[in-house]
Design an enzyme around this catalytic site. Structure first.
Site, PDB file in Angstrom:
ATOM      1  N   HIS A   1      24.222  17.131  76.781  1.00  0.00           N
ATOM      2  CA  HIS A   1      23.118  17.140  75.815  1.00  0.00           C
ATOM      3  C   HIS A   1      22.021  16.139  76.177  1.00  0.00           C
ATOM      4  O   HIS A   1      20.852  16.344  75.835  1.00  0.00           O
ATOM      5  CB  HIS A   1      23.656  16.914  74.399  1.00  0.00           C
ATOM      6  CG  HIS A   1      24.512  18.061  73.925  1.00  0.00           C
ATOM      7  ND1 HIS A   1      25.519  17.926  73.012  1.00  0.00           N
ATOM      8  CD2 HIS A   1      24.508  19.375  74.279  1.00  0.00           C
ATOM      9  CE1 HIS A   1      26.094  19.111  72.813  1.00  0.00           C
ATOM     10  NE2 HIS A   1      25.498  20.001  73.572  1.00  0.00           N
TER      11      HIS A   1
ATOM     12  N   PRO B   1      21.645  24.842  67.693  1.00  0.00           N
ATOM     13  CA  PRO B   1      20.212  24.546  67.770  1.00  0.00           C
ATOM     14  C   PRO B   1      19.974  23.041  67.599  1.00  0.00           C
ATOM     15  O   PRO B   1      20.591  22.408  66.745  1.00  0.00           O
ATOM     16  CB  PRO B   1      19.626  25.323  66.579  1.00  0.00           C
ATOM     17  CG  PRO B   1      20.653  26.340  66.232  1.00  0.00           C
ATOM     18  CD  PRO B   1      21.980  25.741  66.583  1.00  0.00           C
TER      19      PRO B   1
ATOM     20  N   GLU C   1      42.364  22.297  65.746  1.00  0.00           N
ATOM     21  CA  GLU C   1      42.567  21.851  67.131  1.00  0.00           C
ATOM     22  C   GLU C   1      43.386  20.563  67.139  1.00  0.00           C
ATOM     23  O   GLU C   1      44.078  20.279  68.096  1.00  0.00           O
ATOM     24  CB  GLU C   1      41.246  21.542  67.838  1.00  0.00           C
ATOM     25  CG  GLU C   1      40.256  22.688  67.935  1.00  0.00           C
ATOM     26  CD  GLU C   1      39.185  22.590  66.873  1.00  0.00           C
ATOM     27  OE1 GLU C   1      39.501  22.158  65.738  1.00  0.00           O
ATOM     28  OE2 GLU C   1      38.041  22.948  67.182  1.00  0.00           O
TER      29      GLU C   1
HETATM   30  C1  LIG Z   1      38.214  23.186  71.629  1.00  0.00           C
HETATM   31  N1  LIG Z   1      36.846  23.472  72.035  1.00  0.00           N
HETATM   32  C2  LIG Z   1      35.792  23.201  71.242  1.00  0.00           C
HETATM   33  N2  LIG Z   1      36.005  22.829  69.959  1.00  0.00           N
HETATM   34  C3  LIG Z   1      34.943  22.552  69.148  1.00  0.00           C
HETATM   35  N3  LIG Z   1      33.648  22.615  69.550  1.00  0.00           N
HETATM   36  C4  LIG Z   1      33.399  22.980  70.810  1.00  0.00           C
HETATM   37  C5  LIG Z   1      34.438  23.287  71.710  1.00  0.00           C
HETATM   38  N4  LIG Z   1      33.892  23.622  72.902  1.00  0.00           N
HETATM   39  C6  LIG Z   1      32.531  23.508  72.729  1.00  0.00           C
HETATM   40  N5  LIG Z   1      32.242  23.110  71.478  1.00  0.00           N
HETATM   41  C7  LIG Z   1      30.897  22.858  70.878  1.00  0.00           C
HETATM   42  O1  LIG Z   1      29.908  23.430  71.716  1.00  0.00           O
HETATM   43  C8  LIG Z   1      28.956  22.426  72.103  1.00  0.00           C
HETATM   44  C9  LIG Z   1      28.415  22.718  73.484  1.00  0.00           C
HETATM   45  O2  LIG Z   1      27.647  23.887  73.462  1.00  0.00           O
HETATM   46  P1  LIG Z   1      26.193  23.997  72.768  1.00  0.00           P
HETATM   47  O3  LIG Z   1      25.465  22.692  72.967  1.00  0.00           O
HETATM   48  O4  LIG Z   1      26.419  24.293  71.304  1.00  0.00           O
HETATM   49  O5  LIG Z   1      25.554  25.137  73.493  1.00  0.00           O
HETATM   50  C10 LIG Z   1      29.738  21.118  72.008  1.00  0.00           C
HETATM   51  O6  LIG Z   1      28.882  19.988  71.866  1.00  0.00           O
HETATM   52  C11 LIG Z   1      30.594  21.369  70.782  1.00  0.00           C
HETATM   53  O7  LIG Z   1      29.846  21.125  69.607  1.00  0.00           O
END
Ligand SMILES: CNc1ncnc2c1ncn2[C@@H]1O[C@H](COP(=O)(O)O)[C@@H](O)[C@H]1O
Length: 254
Positions: free
Chosen positions: A75, A109, A240
């Site tokens: 990020h 977003p 999780e």
């Molecule tokens: C067990 N796996 C997971 N559990 C929870 N949240 C997850 C994840 N894997 C990914 N993300 C979520 O996706 C974001 C990255 O993509 P975007 O910036 O949104 O495109 C991560 O910062 C987290 O908020």
């Protein structure tokens, strides 16, 4: 890892088999090569040290905690609209090259005043990446084209092989907007309203994700309930981590 000939054929056949991918986080699918490229650029201007992050980027087996450290780095590196569009395009191309015919991407977003990014302009940058790929990237067709990749209609005919245009696959991409568990009541509501307003552009639902050790389920309830009232599909990441079973079950019940 070396594969036996039979195993290689099986892997290849699985790659060519048409598939549906329903759970892909946009920034979780970013190419390591792009991350390294972006980290290198920041290294050159002295904003971060590539040597501190190279191992984090290239590591293959990660714990949940390490995944969230990597997301934090991603990020920091992916803050402008052009990069978001490029990531989207590359991620779709990668899934298409593995014969995914229907892809649901999800992404959070983000707003970033420094670069004039609002949640809406972030989503528009993602949609620009989807549009760019949708128009230009026919799939390798499992049924019609055998071993050949039909890159465009202009190259569909070869002396020994004719691809039937009607059977050439195309990847179809839809989007879910994610609420990050770090967000406030208002932030979550903004994302849901945005998704609802932009549903005619291929946004098909809402996702709640982010570090499962952060946030209180009650924060997301108004936004998720509103989405449910509109009949808008909601996907929840939950359970999780063992100690968060309670909050997960509260959200599912709601
Ligand atoms: C067990 N796996 C997971 N559990 C929870 N949240 C997850 C994840 N894997 C990914 N993300 C979520 O996706 C974001 C990255 O993509 P975007 O910036 O949104 O495109 C991560 O910062 C987290 O908020």
């Amino acid at each position: 890892m070396m594969l036996e000939a039979g195993e290689e054929r099986l892997v290849r056949a699985c790659q060519r088999l048409p598939k549906v991918e329903l759970h892909a986080h946009l920034n979780g699918c970013i190419r390591p090569s792009l991350l390294l490229e972006l980290a290198e650029e920041r290294d050159i201007v002295g904003q971060l040290s590539l040597s501190d992050f190279k191992d984090v980027i290239l590591k293959e087996d990660r714990s949940l905690e390490e995944c969230f450290k990597l997301f934090a780095l991603i990020h920091i590196l992916t803050t402008d609209h052009g990069i978001i569009t490029r990531i989207t395009k590359e991620v779709i191309e990668d899934f298409a090259s593995e014969s995914v015919v229907y892809l649901e991407l999800r992404t959070t977003p983000k707003h970033n005043e420094k670069v004039g990014m609002s949640k809406r302009s972030y989503v528009e940058a993602v949609l620009a990446g989807i549009r760019a790929t949708d128009a230009a990237f026919p799939l390798e067709s499992f049924f019609a084209c055998e071993e050949k990749i039909c890159a465009s209609s202009a190259t569909m005919e070869t002396p020994n092989h004719r691809c039937d245009e009607k059977k050439i696959g195309r990847i179809h991409v839809r989007l879910l907007l994610s609420i990050d568990r770090r967000e406030s009541v208002e932030g979550a509501m903004e994302t849901v309203r945005l998704a609802w307003e932009m549903r005619h552009l291929g946004i098909v639902g809402i996702d709640l994700s982010g570090d499962p050790c952060i946030g209180d389920w009650k924060t997301f309830l108004p936004a998720l309930t509103w989405a449910k009232e509109q009949g808008f599909p909601v996907a929840l990441h939950c359970a999780e981590v063992r100690c968060y079973f309670f909050s997960s079950s509260k959200l599912i019940d709601a």
